[in-house]
Design a protein around this motif. Structure first.
Motif, short mmCIF file in Angstrom:
data_model
loop_
_atom_site.label_atom_id
_atom_site.label_comp_id
_atom_site.label_asym_id
_atom_site.label_seq_id
_atom_site.Cartn_x
_atom_site.Cartn_y
_atom_site.Cartn_z
N ARG A 53 -1.92 25.00 9.92
CA ARG A 53 -3.00 25.70 10.64
C ARG A 53 -4.02 26.35 9.72
NH1 ARG A 53 -0.84 29.56 15.07
NH2 ARG A 53 -0.14 27.52 15.85
N GLU A 54 -3.57 27.02 8.68
CA GLU A 54 -4.52 27.73 7.82
C GLU A 54 -5.52 26.77 7.18
OE1 GLU A 54 -4.55 31.16 4.34
OE2 GLU A 54 -2.66 30.21 4.93
N ARG A 55 -5.03 25.64 6.67
CA ARG A 55 -5.93 24.65 6.07
C ARG A 55 -6.86 24.07 7.12
NH1 ARG A 55 -6.14 19.32 6.09
NH2 ARG A 55 -7.29 18.25 4.42
N LEU A 58 -9.64 26.45 7.92
CA LEU A 58 -10.61 26.51 6.82
C LEU A 58 -11.52 25.29 6.82
CD1 LEU A 58 -11.69 27.80 4.23
CD2 LEU A 58 -9.86 26.62 2.97
N GLU A 87 -4.07 33.98 16.78
CA GLU A 87 -4.53 34.35 15.44
C GLU A 87 -5.25 35.70 15.46
OE1 GLU A 87 -4.17 32.83 12.39
OE2 GLU A 87 -2.74 31.49 13.36
N ALA A 103 -6.82 37.98 2.67
CA ALA A 103 -6.35 36.68 3.17
C ALA A 103 -6.26 36.68 4.70
CB ALA A 103 -4.99 36.34 2.57
N GLN A 104 -5.74 37.76 5.27
CA GLN A 104 -5.66 37.87 6.73
C GLN A 104 -7.05 37.88 7.35
OE1 GLN A 104 -3.32 41.52 6.63
NE2 GLN A 104 -1.64 40.48 7.71
N ARG A 107 -8.73 34.41 7.22
CA ARG A 107 -8.16 33.47 8.19
C ARG A 107 -8.74 33.70 9.58
NH1 ARG A 107 -2.02 31.27 8.45
NH2 ARG A 107 -1.91 30.65 10.64
N ASN A 110 -12.35 32.64 9.90
CA ASN A 110 -12.49 31.20 10.15
C ASN A 110 -12.36 30.90 11.64
OD1 ASN A 110 -12.88 30.47 7.45
ND2 ASN A 110 -10.69 30.27 7.07
#
Length: 215
Positions: A53-55, A58, A87, A103-104, A107, A110
């Motif tokens: 999910r993160e990728r 992004l 999210e 980082a949070q 994310r 995005n």
């Protein structure tokens, strides 16, 4: 697999001379567009898997202007709106006391960039409002911290709301007013950095909200 979004039209025909070259160029552009949509569809599918999910967030965020009809794809794909809400809500516990990591913040920013894409599209704007998605962003507007992770969230949230009001649609404005957006804007003007204050107080959003209330 999501297939309920407009398909790109291929350019066919067997023209002569320059017409053949033009047809070939058009067909090549169509193939490239179809290829981009295939990439977008796969990334949207990847959102369903936590390890991917993160990728996917992004890549979709970075390439959102390249993907044709990304907004309808996001809006019509099964479970994507729920994933976005998950999210967003997942960082609520880190808002107060303020303990949000870069980082949070990145994310969720995005996610907000993709929501802005949905808010900007005339075919998906009302779906975003009907799902009351903007109401989940107000927590980011009224946070007390002005550190970078919080400020980025504030600006990204303002971007989503700004995209909604840019259309100057009476129905959109009425829906936002019913969700008590003006206090959130005023709060953002009070505690945000200079850029947040400028965006919050920009003539377009303010006039869009206040004008219907005065009439």
């Amino acid at each position: 697999m999501v297939r309920n979004v407009p398909q790109s039209l291929s350019v066919g025909g067997s023209g002569r001379g320059g017409g053949a070259s033009s047809s070939s160029h058009g067909a090549g552009a169509s193939i490239n567009m179809d290829s981009q949509m295939q990439v977008a569809e796969q990334l949207v599918l990847d959102l369903r898997y936590p390890v991917r999910r993160e990728r996917a967030l992004l890549e979709l965020s970075k390439k959102r202007e390249l993907f044709h009809d990304l907004a309808p794809l996001l809006c019509n794909s099964f479970g994507t709106s729920t994933i976005f809400l998950q999210e967003i809500i997942s960082i609520y516990p880190f808002l107060s006391p303020p303990n949000l990591t870069p980082a949070q913040s990145n994310r969720v920013c995005n996610v907000l960039a993709l929501l802005q894409c949905v808010a900007s599209h005339p075919d998906t704007r009302m779906s975003l409002l009907n799902a009351n998605i903007p109401s989940y962003l107000y927590a980011f507007l009224v946070t007390t911290s002005n550190s970078r992770p919080f400020e980025y969230l504030r600006l990204a949230s303002l971007g989503v709301i700004g995209a909604l009001v840019k259309a100057d649609d009476t129905e959109v404005n009425r829906a936002l007013l019913s969700q008590e957006i003006i206090p959130s804007f005023l709060r953002s003007m009070d505690i945000g950095c200079e850029l947040s204050k400028t965006v919050s107080a920009s003539p377009k959003p303010v006039s869009s909200f206040i004008r219907p209330r005065l009439t």
